[in-house]
Scaffold this active site. Sequence first.
Site, PDB file in Angstrom:
ATOM      1  N   ASP A 280       0.864  -1.161   0.000  1.00  0.00           N
ATOM      2  CA  ASP A 280       0.000   0.000   0.000  1.00  0.00           C
ATOM      3  C   ASP A 280       0.919   1.235   0.000  1.00  0.00           C
ATOM      4  O   ASP A 280       2.139   1.135   0.062  1.00  0.00           O
ATOM      5  CB  ASP A 280      -0.963  -0.029   1.204  1.00  0.00           C
TER       6      ASP A 280
HETATM    7  C1  GLC Z   1      -4.346   4.267  -0.209  1.00  0.00           C
HETATM    8  C2  GLC Z   1      -5.239   3.107   0.162  1.00  0.00           C
HETATM    9  C3  GLC Z   1      -5.300   2.032  -0.889  1.00  0.00           C
HETATM   10  C4  GLC Z   1      -5.161   2.670  -2.249  1.00  0.00           C
HETATM   11  C5  GLC Z   1      -3.735   3.209  -2.353  1.00  0.00           C
HETATM   12  C6  GLC Z   1      -3.478   3.916  -3.694  1.00  0.00           C
HETATM   13  O1  GLC Z   1      -3.675   4.743   0.928  1.00  0.00           O
HETATM   14  O2  GLC Z   1      -5.045   2.471   1.417  1.00  0.00           O
HETATM   15  O3  GLC Z   1      -6.538   1.348  -0.720  1.00  0.00           O
HETATM   16  O4  GLC Z   1      -5.394   1.711  -3.264  1.00  0.00           O
HETATM   17  O5  GLC Z   1      -3.422   4.091  -1.276  1.00  0.00           O
HETATM   18  O6  GLC Z   1      -4.275   5.066  -3.769  1.00  0.00           O
END
Ligand code: GLC
Length: 749
Positions: A280
């Site tokens: 993430d």
């Molecule tokens: C965010 C979220 C994740 C998302 C990623 C890209 O912090 O936790 O669900 O897909 O970053 O935006």
Amino acid sequence: MKKLPFSLVVLSLFSGLLSAQNPDPEVEKKAAELLQSMTIQEKIGQLCQVNGAYGGIPEELGKQVREGRAGSILNEVDTKTLNELQRIAVEESRLGIPLIFARDVIHGFRTILPIPLGQAATWNPELVERGAHIAAVEAASAGLHWTFAPMIDICRDPRWGRIAESLGEDPFLASELGVAMVRGFQGESLADKGAIAACAKHFVGYGAAEGGRDYNSANIPENELYNIYLPPFKACADAGVATFMPTFNDVNGVPASGNPFLFRKVLREDWGFNGFVVSDWESVRQLTVHGVAADNKEAARQATLAGIDMEMASTTYADHLLELVEQGAVPEAVVDEAVRNILRVKLQLGLFEHPYTDPSDFPALANDAHRAVAEQAALQSCVLLRNDGQALPLEAGKLQRLALIGPLADDPYEQLGTWIFDGDPQHTVTPLAALRTALGDKASVQFVKALETSRSRSQAAFPDAVRAAREADAVVLFLGEESILSGEAHSRAHLGLPGAQLELIKAVAETGKPIITVVMAGRPLALGPALEYSDALLFAWHPGTMGGPAIARLLLGLESPSGKLPVTFPTTAGQIPMYYNHKNTGKPATEESYIHIDDIPVRAPQTSVGNTSYYLDAGYKPLFPFGFGLSYSQFEYRNLRLREPAVSPGDTLVVMVELANTGNYEAEEVAQLYIRDVVSSIARPVKELKGFQRIRLKPGESRTATFHLPTEHLAYYYPGKGWMAEPGQFEIFVGGDSDTGFKVSCEIR
Ligand code: GLC
């Protein structure tokens, strides 16, 4: 310095290769050939996902791509820019390996569907799949290859802002709908035009964040991990989801981005997953913040060994992986496996053959067909929670003056909900616009916003609202939450209507007119006070682009509401966690045993006899149970029966029930089947959803619904023993929600 059991890494690499789901020999051969030709720097480059520059190519980004130091770019959606970035990768880098472009397309790209929690209220996998498909086609037409969805975190805590993007509290429903989304995004083949890679996230237990506070620790015992939180991910892995993403949280003390048990043991060794894992946002670097890695280099070591193939946004892999490999702290075989996983998905997507995108190859964004799917999803997502005295539907023929009051009756942006990066409010049809169109010159529709936003506290415009209500034949209040009050990092400790919305209901209710309340929100709310003044209440979640026409059709009775709650509605935040598939405990509360705080005699003696589990000041029942939802019609369940009263392991239990529409409206009912293992070697839930069918019936029509339940669906995970359907008596319930329904017993031999 923590040492990862090497055996675990090697074993999972070996098993991942051997047990890859349906490996395509051509793809594997091409990936192997590419891998052999890559330098260690180029291999590391594939493991780096870089944030785009939102419509431009800064020199450093172009250089990174040209030098093979980026494998993926996220958050770039300008097609011209995407094609130019791809051209640099394919035509100017040494090996010409294409980039994979990613974006959060959570519930639509330009055409915005209801938030996923609203889509879950449809209990309609086929419709959810169609919604994901149109989202994929629109995203692919812009040049995207990959979305970070479905989010399949089970959540029992509406304080958590990301419940909005979840599929609710039940593992069976979330599995069915999560798989439908994977099918919708990925199609039959990732190489199909309009197919994009999906991502099962956030592995695992994000929705169990303590206190419903985003990013907080998740402590999940083994029985809950395997019976509640893992099943939707296993279902999506079995359905061929191309990628996984870890949760931000520490899970039982081990942050997911450095958790080999999750990504080496469960995902690769046990499940045979052969896609790739992307971290993430900066979750690899955050291992230092969690306090499990002393520095970024150690974070990179832990994450690669734990099975995080690609690093999103932070640069610990780019900065330290070469040194880690040279020092032998990370075997190059681990890097090779991560690269192979990524190349496999890029090859499956056909990026080598078709690296560029021509939007003219695709249908127009937000076209009528896509909007029609969005409207149907919004229509079936709305849940009728109250309808006293048949306040709904409005009788258009008798209606002369309709008053719409509240901050969410005509807000094209707010009704879209959270995670709508590429949605466009220009396309939104609001309830006000839809009702004016539907009623035409048959009735006047007066609109008073009354509150600037859902959080406004000024009551200055209330007299206008009261006046409009007095002059109207019918009053519809549109209340709830602005979209920003749910979603990532937006947890709430209190679940009431924000601002002065309750005061607004009270003020309008003093006119004595029947009050119809429509609530748009990203989570269950403590609606008790609002219900006191509402004759009817329709819960619309954040219904997306076409929420207006959907709500108008329901209010005017052109369709009957058919949504069912995918999550329990507590009476107050103090009841949380409250969910339907709870254990019975040794002292379950009953009507008889419950004593309200005001009814306790003064100086009542302390006793330990006859006590049961409830709150003195909030009872033991939710405001609305999982699976609940009213209709304009009435449905009767009759003659629940089993084809065989006893089955052996490996058999299929056949359950039949007659469903009759005994009301005056053609309508759809979601018949739900729950089981209960009466005696089990560990306490099992009082009910477990194992089947559902959405059935449309005309007034007076009846139909027999048949459920086929393989005995393995009766199984439960027993810590230390695994999955088993223990012999003995099971109860089967079928009804219109988790709290009612008829029961029949069966026997597993
Ligand atoms: C965010 C979220 C994740 C998302 C990623 C890209 O912090 O936790 O669900 O897909 O970053 O935006």
